[in-house]
Structure formats: C-alpha cells, structure tokens
Write a protein that holds these residues in place. Sequence first.
Motif, PDB file in Angstrom:
ATOM      1  N   ASP A 268      52.990  14.827 -33.333  1.00 20.39           N
ATOM      2  CA  ASP A 268      54.245  14.430 -32.683  1.00 20.39           C
ATOM      3  C   ASP A 268      54.003  13.903 -31.271  1.00 20.39           C
ATOM      4  O   ASP A 268      54.602  12.909 -30.851  1.00 20.39           O
ATOM      5  CB  ASP A 268      55.213  15.608 -32.634  1.00 20.39           C
ATOM      6  N   LEU A 269      53.130  14.576 -30.528  1.00 18.76           N
ATOM      7  CA  LEU A 269      52.857  14.156 -29.148  1.00 18.76           C
ATOM      8  C   LEU A 269      52.116  12.826 -29.117  1.00 18.76           C
ATOM      9  O   LEU A 269      52.399  11.964 -28.273  1.00 18.76           O
ATOM     10  CB  LEU A 269      52.042  15.240 -28.433  1.00 18.76           C
ATOM     11  N   VAL A 270      51.186  12.643 -30.026  1.00 15.63           N
ATOM     12  CA  VAL A 270      50.457  11.370 -30.087  1.00 15.63           C
ATOM     13  C   VAL A 270      51.404  10.237 -30.455  1.00 15.63           C
ATOM     14  O   VAL A 270      51.352   9.147 -29.868  1.00 15.63           O
ATOM     15  CB  VAL A 270      49.293  11.466 -31.092  1.00 15.63           C
ATOM     16  N   SER A 271      52.297  10.484 -31.387  1.00 15.97           N
ATOM     17  CA  SER A 271      53.265   9.455 -31.789  1.00 15.97           C
ATOM     18  C   SER A 271      54.135   9.040 -30.606  1.00 15.97           C
ATOM     19  O   SER A 271      54.424   7.851 -30.417  1.00 15.97           O
ATOM     20  CB  SER A 271      54.158   9.974 -32.927  1.00 15.97           C
ATOM     21  N   LEU A 272      54.548  10.011 -29.802  1.00 13.02           N
ATOM     22  CA  LEU A 272      55.350   9.708 -28.622  1.00 13.02           C
ATOM     23  C   LEU A 272      54.545   8.875 -27.625  1.00 13.02           C
ATOM     24  O   LEU A 272      55.046   7.893 -27.066  1.00 13.02           O
ATOM     25  CB  LEU A 272      55.842  11.006 -27.970  1.00 13.02           C
ATOM     26  N   ALA A 273      53.283   9.255 -27.409  1.00  9.68           N
ATOM     27  CA  ALA A 273      52.433   8.521 -26.470  1.00  9.68           C
ATOM     28  C   ALA A 273      52.197   7.093 -26.935  1.00  9.68           C
ATOM     29  O   ALA A 273      52.175   6.152 -26.125  1.00  9.68           O
ATOM     30  CB  ALA A 273      51.104   9.244 -26.289  1.00  9.68           C
ATOM     31  N   LEU A 274      52.046   6.893 -28.235  1.00 10.00           N
ATOM     32  CA  LEU A 274      51.735   5.565 -28.768  1.00 10.00           C
ATOM     33  C   LEU A 274      52.949   4.632 -28.775  1.00 10.00           C
ATOM     34  O   LEU A 274      52.805   3.439 -29.086  1.00 10.00           O
ATOM     35  CB  LEU A 274      51.174   5.689 -30.183  1.00 10.00           C
ATOM     36  N   LYS A 275      54.108   5.135 -28.407  1.00  4.51           N
ATOM     37  CA  LYS A 275      55.278   4.271 -28.239  1.00  4.51           C
ATOM     38  C   LYS A 275      55.248   3.536 -26.903  1.00  4.51           C
ATOM     39  O   LYS A 275      56.125   2.710 -26.624  1.00  4.51           O
ATOM     40  CB  LYS A 275      56.561   5.106 -28.343  1.00  4.51           C
ATOM     41  N   HIS A 276      54.229   3.840 -26.094  1.00  2.48           N
ATOM     42  CA  HIS A 276      54.119   3.181 -24.794  1.00  2.48           C
ATOM     43  C   HIS A 276      53.990   1.676 -25.001  1.00  2.48           C
ATOM     44  O   HIS A 276      53.234   1.225 -25.876  1.00  2.48           O
ATOM     45  CB  HIS A 276      52.901   3.721 -24.030  1.00  2.48           C
ATOM     46  N   PRO A 277      54.694   0.868 -24.198  1.00  4.86           N
ATOM     47  CA  PRO A 277      54.678  -0.586 -24.412  1.00  4.86           C
ATOM     48  C   PRO A 277      53.363  -1.266 -24.070  1.00  4.86           C
ATOM     49  O   PRO A 277      53.107  -2.374 -24.550  1.00  4.86           O
ATOM     50  CB  PRO A 277      55.800  -1.087 -23.495  1.00  4.86           C
ATOM     51  N   ASP A 278      52.525  -0.633 -23.272  1.00  7.61           N
ATOM     52  CA  ASP A 278      51.256  -1.255 -22.908  1.00  7.61           C
ATOM     53  C   ASP A 278      50.294  -1.157 -24.092  1.00  7.61           C
ATOM     54  O   ASP A 278      49.966  -0.059 -24.537  1.00  7.61           O
ATOM     55  CB  ASP A 278      50.651  -0.551 -21.677  1.00  7.61           C
ATOM     56  N   PRO A 279      49.804  -2.297 -24.596  1.00  2.67           N
ATOM     57  CA  PRO A 279      48.894  -2.251 -25.760  1.00  2.67           C
ATOM     58  C   PRO A 279      47.582  -1.543 -25.483  1.00  2.67           C
ATOM     59  O   PRO A 279      46.876  -1.159 -26.416  1.00  2.67           O
ATOM     60  CB  PRO A 279      48.672  -3.734 -26.087  1.00  2.67           C
ATOM     61  N   ALA A 280      47.241  -1.345 -24.195  1.00  2.00           N
ATOM     62  CA  ALA A 280      46.006  -0.646 -23.858  1.00  2.00           C
ATOM     63  C   ALA A 280      46.019   0.777 -24.391  1.00  2.00           C
ATOM     64  O   ALA A 280      44.969   1.331 -24.729  1.00  2.00           O
ATOM     65  CB  ALA A 280      45.789  -0.638 -22.342  1.00  2.00           C
ATOM     66  N   VAL A 281      47.206   1.382 -24.469  1.00  4.35           N
ATOM     67  CA  VAL A 281      47.309   2.755 -24.969  1.00  4.35           C
ATOM     68  C   VAL A 281      46.916   2.813 -26.438  1.00  4.35           C
ATOM     69  O   VAL A 281      46.117   3.654 -26.864  1.00  4.35           O
ATOM     70  CB  VAL A 281      48.739   3.300 -24.767  1.00  4.35           C
ATOM     71  N   GLY A 282      47.468   1.899 -27.240  1.00  2.00           N
ATOM     72  CA  GLY A 282      47.129   1.858 -28.656  1.00  2.00           C
ATOM     73  C   GLY A 282      45.662   1.546 -28.890  1.00  2.00           C
ATOM     74  O   GLY A 282      45.022   2.150 -29.768  1.00  2.00           O
TER      75      GLY A 282
END
Length: 291
Positions: A268-282
């Motif tokens: 759940d926490l990773v899914s929330l983090a991966l919603k970040h708009p910066d593609p660098a996160v993904g």
Amino acid sequence: MFLFGARAMPDPVAPPGALDTQTIRLLDSVLGNPDPGACRKVASKLNATEIITAMYRGGRSTRLAALEVAGYVDHPWPILPYLVALMTARERQTASRSTRAMLRCLQRISSGPSGPADVIEGEFDQLATALFEVADNHLLASDIRASALCAVGMIDNMTEQKYEPSQAHLENENDAVKAAAIGLLDPPLGDGVLDTLARIATSSDEIPMHRSQAVGLLCENALAHGVKAPSKDLSKIIRSLLSADPGAEAVLPILGCLRRFPPDARADLVSLALKHPDPAVGRFWESAENR
C-alpha cells in the motif's frame, strides 16, 4: 592577523620559532599553480610543525597556501586541532580552507593503509568535541557548521564510539546544520531521538528533505529491530509525508527503505509513493526491484 569567533575551548598554541624563507617559498609556489599535484608535492617536503607555523605566523597568502597543503600531508593528525581552531576564523577564506582541509585530512586518515592506527586513545573524542563546538557557534557560516558535523560523522565511521548529535543540533533553526545532524544518526535509536524524529517527520513547518530524512531513519530503525512490517504509527507517518506531495528526492530514500520489507507488508505504501508525478520515482523503484 585573523580573528576568531567565540569558543568554549582554547585554541592550540602555535609552535615556537620563526617561519623560515624556504617554507614560505614552497608554500607560495602553490598559489595559482594549475598543477593539481602541486599541493601534494609541497606537502611531501614539509612536516606538520612547518605547516602549522605557516598557518599562524605567515602572511595571509602564505597562511591560505598552508591550509591548502595541510589537506595532503601523509600523517595529518597533529594538524587537525589547529584546523578546527581556524574553522572559527572570521576571515572567510581562512575558515573555508580550514574546513576543506579538515575533511580532506579525515578522508586520508580513514582511507590510508594503516587507517587511524596512529591516533592516541581519546584524541578522536577531543576532536569530535571541538567539532561539535564549531557546529554550535552561531557566528559561523552555515556551511562551516554543517561541515563540522559531517567531520564528526567521518570520525564516527573510523571508531567504535558513536557520536550522536544533541537535541539542539536536531532542532537547529539552520537547515544545513539540522540536515547534517540528522545525517549523523545511525539506528538503532533511543526513545528520545525517535520522538524528535517523529516530530520532524510530521511537522508541516519542516522542509521536505528534513521530513524525508526523519522518515527514512524511522523506517531504518524499524528494520534494525527486525520487524517484518511497518507499524501503524510508522505507516501513518510515511503516508503523511507522501500525501504532502514532496519532491522526488524526498520520496526515494523512503522507497529505498520500504523495498527491504516483504512485498505484502509494503504494497500500500509503495503504491502511494509510485503515484508521484515525477517519473524518476517510478524509474528508481523499477531499477531497485530488478537488482
């Protein structure tokens, strides 16, 4: 002569004797010299006493050259107390070069073939204490105060002693000093430090990087205790930061910690983090998972 800021610790006494012309000539040869090895060559020809004497008895240009050379001596320990003293100089270039030389010396000590073996017991403690005093000196520039704490961290890595920042360091109003203080912490952490980190992590008044540092340490502390999933409190703190829409640089350290939990505990926490708009996160997460 340069002036010093207020210090609780007396400055080391300069060696007796005059500065000889040969030392001055050697040091002046590095001024404006484009050869990157010039300082190292001069350092091999001078001993610690000659360099220290030049720091205290030379003119401004000779003193600055001596501070540059000081970072390249093979056995720099005798010079370090003098460098700490000169980090508090009001003359900006003297303070800056002393700081740079201090960090370079500690790097040389830690990476040398014999490591810190030639250091007398207790000298690391004295040096760390003096560096903490520099960090506490509000008359100094923030980069010098923060560098003093970074130097303490380098000492920490060379010894079995753990040098922790004070509560005042962790709650410092100066962003650079606070960041350096948080960077000194290494789990497992005590209850008092954990409470302070929790306050930093959840405060909307803190800059995102401080909050990220604090959350990352809270996460690392949980892993250090062998837990298999983030607790409800830790999950709430992580969600609080991620919901504040921090920059990608504040999210990556949290993902780096979460990836070491079992997949079902972090999903759940990773899914929330991966919603970040910066593609660098993904991209970071994909790269980390494929290692």
